[in-house]
Write a protein that holds these residues in place. Sequence first.
Motif, PDB file in Angstrom:
ATOM      1  N   GLU A   1       1.565  76.799 139.899  1.00  0.00           N
ATOM      2  CA  GLU A   1       2.889  76.349 140.333  1.00  0.00           C
ATOM      3  C   GLU A   1       2.794  75.337 141.470  1.00  0.00           C
ATOM      4  O   GLU A   1       3.545  74.369 141.514  1.00  0.00           O
TER       5      GLU A   1
ATOM      6  N   THR B   1       4.105  71.396 141.337  1.00  0.00           N
ATOM      7  CA  THR B   1       4.966  70.828 142.374  1.00  0.00           C
ATOM      8  C   THR B   1       4.380  69.522 142.897  1.00  0.00           C
ATOM      9  O   THR B   1       5.076  68.522 143.023  1.00  0.00           O
TER      10      THR B   1
ATOM     11  N   LYS C   1       4.639  66.459 140.505  1.00  0.00           N
ATOM     12  CA  LYS C   1       5.960  65.855 140.369  1.00  0.00           C
ATOM     13  C   LYS C   1       6.328  64.956 141.542  1.00  0.00           C
ATOM     14  O   LYS C   1       7.308  64.234 141.486  1.00  0.00           O
TER      15      LYS C   1
END
Length: 150
Positions: free
Chosen positions: A138, A142, A145
């Motif tokens: 995760e 993050t 992006k």
Amino acid sequence: MERFSAIRILLVEDSADDIEIMRRALGRCNVPTQMDVARDGQEALDYLFGREEYVAATVLPPDFILVDINLPRLNGIETLERIRACQDVAIATIPVIMLTASSRQADVIRAYRMGSNAYVSKPTDYEEFVDVISDLAEFWLTIAKLPRAA
């Protein structure tokens, strides 16, 4: 369209049990992943540099590399050192996370000195291991992006 359809991970691990645990842990993540496995440091370098059995393969560079320290042929610290010494900036800057059972302070210090981005001791509890891997995936999603400097 997003840059990543799945996070590409290179796992450098010689334990079949740990590889299977990693596969199951990634399967429980809420983040799509693709994992390739190298069984030792030399195979990881061959994978990254397109040598030996990977010469004809079209291998996309991984988004990050998880490396055990205690590996045959070429240990994790030596593998990390060779990755960081690579002249190809696309290879030399791949985030490398030491994921190992060793919690020796000397190993931690040496890994960071050689350019490790993180050092994670393998949890002995499966659920904790799943949580660690989920957090890593995760976190990477993050970062992926975020806009990159031109």
